[in-house]
Scaffold this motif. Sequence first.
Motif, PDB file in Angstrom:
ATOM      1  N   LYS A 224      25.769  48.504  22.994  1.00 51.46           N
ATOM      2  CA  LYS A 224      24.899  47.425  23.486  1.00 51.46           C
ATOM      3  C   LYS A 224      23.623  47.431  22.457  1.00 51.46           C
ATOM      4  N   THR A 241      27.085  39.517  23.873  1.00 54.08           N
ATOM      5  CA  THR A 241      27.529  40.358  24.843  1.00 54.08           C
ATOM      6  C   THR A 241      28.806  39.831  25.638  1.00 54.08           C
ATOM      7  N   THR A 242      29.263  40.278  26.570  1.00 51.98           N
ATOM      8  CA  THR A 242      30.374  39.592  27.193  1.00 51.98           C
ATOM      9  C   THR A 242      30.221  38.426  28.130  1.00 51.98           C
ATOM     10  N   GLY A 243      28.827  38.326  28.365  1.00 50.21           N
ATOM     11  CA  GLY A 243      28.459  36.807  29.261  1.00 50.21           C
ATOM     12  C   GLY A 243      29.056  36.911  30.558  1.00 50.21           C
ATOM     13  N   SER A 245      27.949  38.534  33.268  1.00 48.36           N
ATOM     14  CA  SER A 245      27.094  38.946  34.657  1.00 48.36           C
ATOM     15  C   SER A 245      27.176  37.853  35.569  1.00 48.36           C
ATOM     16  N   TYR A 344      20.679  31.908  31.288  1.00 49.58           N
ATOM     17  CA  TYR A 344      20.896  33.252  30.599  1.00 49.58           C
ATOM     18  C   TYR A 344      19.996  33.673  29.688  1.00 49.58           C
ATOM     19  N   HIS A 347      20.232  40.880  27.151  1.00 50.04           N
ATOM     20  CA  HIS A 347      19.399  42.017  27.503  1.00 50.04           C
ATOM     21  C   HIS A 347      18.345  42.360  26.572  1.00 50.04           C
ATOM     22  N   ASP A 379      22.454  34.982  36.672  1.00 52.74           N
ATOM     23  CA  ASP A 379      23.142  36.286  37.332  1.00 52.74           C
ATOM     24  C   ASP A 379      22.028  36.904  38.100  1.00 52.74           C
ATOM     25  N   ASP A 381      20.362  39.245  40.344  1.00 51.72           N
ATOM     26  CA  ASP A 381      20.838  40.213  41.324  1.00 51.72           C
ATOM     27  C   ASP A 381      19.814  40.984  41.779  1.00 51.72           C
ATOM     28  N   ASN A 385      18.242  43.241  38.865  1.00 49.30           N
ATOM     29  CA  ASN A 385      16.820  42.596  38.507  1.00 49.30           C
ATOM     30  C   ASN A 385      15.559  43.561  38.992  1.00 49.30           C
TER      31      ASN A 385
HETATM   32  P1  FAD Z   1      27.230  42.975  28.979  1.00 48.38           P
HETATM   33  O1  FAD Z   1      26.365  43.811  27.744  1.00 48.38           O
HETATM   34  O2  FAD Z   1      28.335  42.484  28.615  1.00 48.38           O
HETATM   35  O3  FAD Z   1      27.411  44.063  30.159  1.00 48.38           O
HETATM   36  C1  FAD Z   1      28.735  44.100  31.023  1.00 48.38           C
HETATM   37  C2  FAD Z   1      27.864  43.861  32.597  1.00 48.38           C
HETATM   38  O4  FAD Z   1      27.378  45.244  32.742  1.00 48.38           O
HETATM   39  C3  FAD Z   1      26.758  42.953  32.761  1.00 48.38           C
HETATM   40  O5  FAD Z   1      27.628  41.756  33.130  1.00 48.38           O
HETATM   41  C4  FAD Z   1      26.219  43.520  33.832  1.00 48.38           C
HETATM   42  O6  FAD Z   1      26.985  43.403  35.162  1.00 48.38           O
HETATM   43  C5  FAD Z   1      26.303  45.103  33.420  1.00 48.38           C
HETATM   44  N1  FAD Z   1      24.974  45.382  32.880  1.00 48.38           N
HETATM   45  C6  FAD Z   1      24.665  45.329  31.663  1.00 48.38           C
HETATM   46  N2  FAD Z   1      23.363  45.629  31.485  1.00 48.38           N
HETATM   47  C7  FAD Z   1      23.036  45.994  32.654  1.00 48.38           C
HETATM   48  C8  FAD Z   1      21.789  46.777  33.046  1.00 48.38           C
HETATM   49  N3  FAD Z   1      20.687  47.077  31.847  1.00 48.38           N
HETATM   50  N4  FAD Z   1      21.369  46.923  33.920  1.00 48.38           N
HETATM   51  C9  FAD Z   1      22.515  46.828  35.162  1.00 48.38           C
HETATM   52  N5  FAD Z   1      23.776  45.870  34.925  1.00 48.38           N
HETATM   53  C10 FAD Z   1      23.819  45.989  33.496  1.00 48.38           C
HETATM   54  N6  FAD Z   1      21.631  41.831  35.060  1.00 48.38           N
HETATM   55  C11 FAD Z   1      21.909  41.090  36.051  1.00 48.38           C
HETATM   56  O7  FAD Z   1      23.361  41.092  36.207  1.00 48.38           O
HETATM   57  N7  FAD Z   1      21.128  40.523  36.910  1.00 48.38           N
HETATM   58  C12 FAD Z   1      19.694  40.356  36.732  1.00 48.38           C
HETATM   59  O8  FAD Z   1      18.939  40.052  37.678  1.00 48.38           O
HETATM   60  C13 FAD Z   1      19.158  41.351  35.747  1.00 48.38           C
HETATM   61  N8  FAD Z   1      17.852  41.360  35.614  1.00 48.38           N
HETATM   62  C14 FAD Z   1      17.432  42.033  34.544  1.00 48.38           C
HETATM   63  C15 FAD Z   1      15.982  41.905  34.251  1.00 48.38           C
HETATM   64  C16 FAD Z   1      15.565  42.429  33.098  1.00 48.38           C
HETATM   65  C17 FAD Z   1      14.087  42.688  32.956  1.00 48.38           C
HETATM   66  C18 FAD Z   1      16.223  43.247  32.425  1.00 48.38           C
HETATM   67  C19 FAD Z   1      15.696  43.734  31.021  1.00 48.38           C
HETATM   68  C20 FAD Z   1      17.780  43.249  32.551  1.00 48.38           C
HETATM   69  C21 FAD Z   1      18.283  42.437  33.720  1.00 48.38           C
HETATM   70  N9  FAD Z   1      19.678  42.646  33.676  1.00 48.38           N
HETATM   71  C22 FAD Z   1      20.226  41.723  34.783  1.00 48.38           C
HETATM   72  C23 FAD Z   1      20.540  43.430  32.917  1.00 48.38           C
HETATM   73  C24 FAD Z   1      21.274  42.837  31.909  1.00 48.38           C
HETATM   74  O9  FAD Z   1      20.292  42.170  30.871  1.00 48.38           O
HETATM   75  C25 FAD Z   1      22.418  41.696  32.135  1.00 48.38           C
HETATM   76  O10 FAD Z   1      23.230  42.449  32.966  1.00 48.38           O
HETATM   77  C26 FAD Z   1      23.066  41.387  30.834  1.00 48.38           C
HETATM   78  O11 FAD Z   1      22.154  40.785  29.766  1.00 48.38           O
HETATM   79  C27 FAD Z   1      24.153  40.237  31.120  1.00 48.38           C
HETATM   80  O12 FAD Z   1      24.943  39.895  29.796  1.00 48.38           O
HETATM   81  P2  FAD Z   1      26.383  40.178  29.766  1.00 48.38           P
HETATM   82  O13 FAD Z   1      27.155  39.996  31.025  1.00 48.38           O
HETATM   83  O14 FAD Z   1      26.832  39.731  28.417  1.00 48.38           O
HETATM   84  O15 FAD Z   1      26.154  41.934  29.799  1.00 48.38           O
END
Ligand code: FAD
Length: 503
Positions: A224, A241-243, A245, A344, A347, A379, A381, A385
């Motif tokens: 990550k 990343t995977t997108g 969420s 979107y 992270h 996303d 949550d 969040n």
């Molecule tokens: P990937 O990197 O591909 O990760 C796969 C999955 O892992 C995500 O889809 C998610 O379900 C989970 N994941 C990844 N990072 C985190 C993390 N730090 N905490 C918990 N689960 C994680 N994510 C949300 O789904 N909903 C939110 O409301 C949310 N609010 C956030 C607020 C802040 C201030 C920050 C710093 C992060 C937040 N995130 C949130 C976590 C994270 O940023 C996103 O899950 C992630 O960027 C989604 O992109 P992705 O699916 O490509 O992630």
Amino acid sequence: MTGVWFRKCLRLHDNAALIQATRESDHVFPFFILDPWFDRSRVGANRYQFLLDSLSDLDEQLRTKYGSRLLVLRGRPESVFQELFEGKGPFRLQALYWEKDSEPYARERDARVEALAARLDVRTRSFAGHTLLDLDTVVASPGYKPPISMRDVLALVTRCGPIAEPQPEPCVPPLEVQGFEVPSIAEFYDELPTSRGFPGGEREALKRLDATCADVEYVCSFEKPKTASTGRPRAPWEPSTTGLSPYFKFGCLSVRTAWSAIAACYRQRAHSQPPQSLHGQLLFREMFYLLGASVPNFDKAVENPMCKQIPWGEDPALLAAWSEGRTGYPFIDALMRQLRTTGYMHHLGRHAVACFLTRGDLWQHWTRGRDVFDKLLLDADWAVNNGNWLWLAGVAPFSAPYFRIYDPCPGPKSSLNAEQAGEFVRHFVPELRAMPDRFIYKPWTAPRAVQERAGCIVGVDYPAPVVDHAAAREANLGRFKAALAAQPGRELPEKFGPRRPGA
Ligand code: FAD
């Protein structure tokens, strides 16, 4: 007639409530309730459209595969159920099944529906499925302590045994009933949704998971902190990343299905490990869900044992500049405009803007930023969040040290992994389209002649910085340190139990 109440879990695969209903009855009634509580004051148009897309996808799949359908009912759930239980709706329900939802609003709503069902002699049953583990069982288990590190989460997961395998899609009995169609967004919103990058729905979710896992090298080498905050090269709106969420948020994709697909990739070659790996990301999600389910007032600054007390400021003008992408810091503004238009943000982008709003630069309360994210993110949550805002504001036991502050003008060595050619900024902040690369993150440092040639005078065509980063950083570090000194050694309470509705 057995009702399957879709709330999250907007899918046919790995849906325990649907499976149980089809096992027990030839008369299954799949439905969703449009609850007025989730109105435009709480949910941005982009997320509402994602929800409607997901409902349409479910409806279409039920119709074409099984001759069934999804009914979309409207009203406060208790009122809708009063009618369904008394036989005044399209059907009289004898049994009602759903997937558990651990958010406070959902727990209270479900407790009211269960009480009503018990009074009217309707059987109800709820199933775990939105998380890898059954939160209620884990939180109630002897010796449970809220996890505050990846090590804690891994220990809990190991203690619970292997993650359950996802269950296949059941065969749904046919259902004939007219009306109760999925509505159009125009019924609820004046503004049009602007996000086109993430169509909602289970089929799209599974397609994305398949595409991700088809690239075994990507999955196995995923770390990550090395992914780009500014999206894919030449397509800054596409996540690096995977997108996935938004699909997890609405349960279009089962987290156990994703876990298992990633594990299948891992079996093919050496792979990265938590916390950086993809499994690690899903474990962070699990950690915040466990915290949300067991820490009192997890979404509040007071009487929340996971939140240190900081005397944040209150400046609506600064909050508006941040939320609308007008801070004068192009990286921050591009990210906030990305959030507004697409729903979107990467992270590390979320790290940057959350740090900037709170302990980094603007000294505003983390709950203000949390609320903006809660409305605009596809996303959004509740548990994740709140957990991440607590983390980034530096107030939680799992936070990074408060004195590690991101520079909002990221250079080539910044851990924010921002590309340096400025394509991301130019895409979301078109005022800076012609600004040369070397000034893209600090346009106010460009000589006047350069600003004129770029057609962007700072302070006229694009805002001057709302604060001086270096000065704000120093002042905030001092304030944070003083606040911590005033509350030494705050201990976590010894006993954590499952959060009760209303607690
Ligand atoms: P990937 O990197 O591909 O990760 C796969 C999955 O892992 C995500 O889809 C998610 O379900 C989970 N994941 C990844 N990072 C985190 C993390 N730090 N905490 C918990 N689960 C994680 N994510 C949300 O789904 N909903 C939110 O409301 C949310 N609010 C956030 C607020 C802040 C201030 C920050 C710093 C992060 C937040 N995130 C949130 C976590 C994270 O940023 C996103 O899950 C992630 O960027 C989604 O992109 P992705 O699916 O490509 O992630």
